[in-house]
Design a protein around this motif. Sequence first.
Motif, PDB file in Angstrom:
ATOM      1  N   ASP A  23       2.102   8.816   4.178  1.00 39.62           N
ATOM      2  CA  ASP A  23       3.386   7.602   4.919  1.00 39.62           C
ATOM      3  C   ASP A  23       3.236   6.367   3.822  1.00 39.62           C
ATOM      4  O   ASP A  23       4.016   5.885   2.290  1.00 39.62           O
ATOM      5  CB  ASP A  23       2.707   6.896   6.326  1.00 39.62           C
ATOM      6  CG  ASP A  23       3.471   7.779   6.630  1.00 39.62           C
ATOM      7  OD1 ASP A  23       4.394   8.693   6.916  1.00 39.62           O
ATOM      8  OD2 ASP A  23       3.378   7.677   8.471  1.00 39.62           O
ATOM      9  N   ALA A  27       5.705   5.914  -0.028  1.00 37.18           N
ATOM     10  CA  ALA A  27       5.910   4.443  -0.183  1.00 37.18           C
ATOM     11  C   ALA A  27       5.052   3.320  -1.370  1.00 37.18           C
ATOM     12  O   ALA A  27       5.961   2.634  -1.953  1.00 37.18           O
ATOM     13  CB  ALA A  27       6.055   2.902   0.834  1.00 37.18           C
ATOM     14  N   ALA A  28       4.155   3.176  -1.919  1.00 34.02           N
ATOM     15  CA  ALA A  28       3.260   2.659  -2.413  1.00 34.02           C
ATOM     16  C   ALA A  28       3.273   3.315  -4.054  1.00 34.02           C
ATOM     17  O   ALA A  28       3.348   2.284  -5.083  1.00 34.02           O
ATOM     18  CB  ALA A  28       2.241   2.879  -2.257  1.00 34.02           C
ATOM     19  N   ALA A  83       0.612  -0.910   1.043  1.00 38.84           N
ATOM     20  CA  ALA A  83       2.418  -0.338   1.197  1.00 38.84           C
ATOM     21  C   ALA A  83       3.215  -1.596   0.971  1.00 38.84           C
ATOM     22  O   ALA A  83       2.452  -2.652   1.029  1.00 38.84           O
ATOM     23  CB  ALA A  83       2.725  -0.301   2.678  1.00 38.84           C
TER      24      ALA A  83
END
Length: 159
Positions: A23, A27-28, A83
């Motif tokens: 996750d 996003a990162a 994130a």
Amino acid sequence: MMHNLSLDLYEAVDRDAMADAMDVMVAAFDPAYGEAWTLPQLAGVMTMPGTWLTIARIDATPLGFALVRSVLDECELLLLAVAPLWRGRGVGETLLHDSLRTARRKGITSMNLEVRASNNAIRLYEKAKFEFVHRRPGYYRGNDGQLYDALSFRIDMRI
Ligand SMILES: CC(C)(COP(=O)(O)OP(=O)(O)OC[C@H]1O[C@@H](n2cnc3c(N)ncnc32)[C@H](O)[C@@H]1OP(=O)(O)O)[C@@H](O)C(=O)NCCC(=O)NCCS
């Protein structure tokens, strides 16, 4: 360190932990540079002895993670990611220092890493006293085929 931040260590394949890391991963990392790993790549390295994954969470929400692989008394920081919404609050630095602490506890004496030469993360590594070793031209290939240099850094943890 942020209030309520927990750091959870995984030294073997753990599906929930890998899902949380993925996750953060998607996003990162900017897809332009092709640096993010896939779940099979992450699972593959987690099956190797000497690998550990640290996940920073608040309650059940994953904010960031660090992935380290060790061989004998050396280790390599393979990935460090936070994130985007949680950046600039010390989570990355906390994960880096926790990874160094874990390494020391395991009797490891040095940590290496490769980072894209244009990545702001270099500031974080220099602040933690990593030393520049060399430049690897064209080490990363972006999704558009463009090549990016990597810088290699190392910290000797005996000093
Ligand atoms: C690199 C990364 C992990 C930093 O996470 P973060 O939680 O925002 O970092 P921190 O808040 O702990 O910052 C610690 C220090 O790093 C430096 N730093 C971090 N991000 C920076 C940025 N965008 N620009 C300049 N310096 C930065 C600063 O020196 C900062 O210390 P300071 O606030 O006292 O000046 C995050 O930006 C990220 O996930 N980037 C994308 C993935 C990536 O490229 N990872 C590294 C290669 S594997």
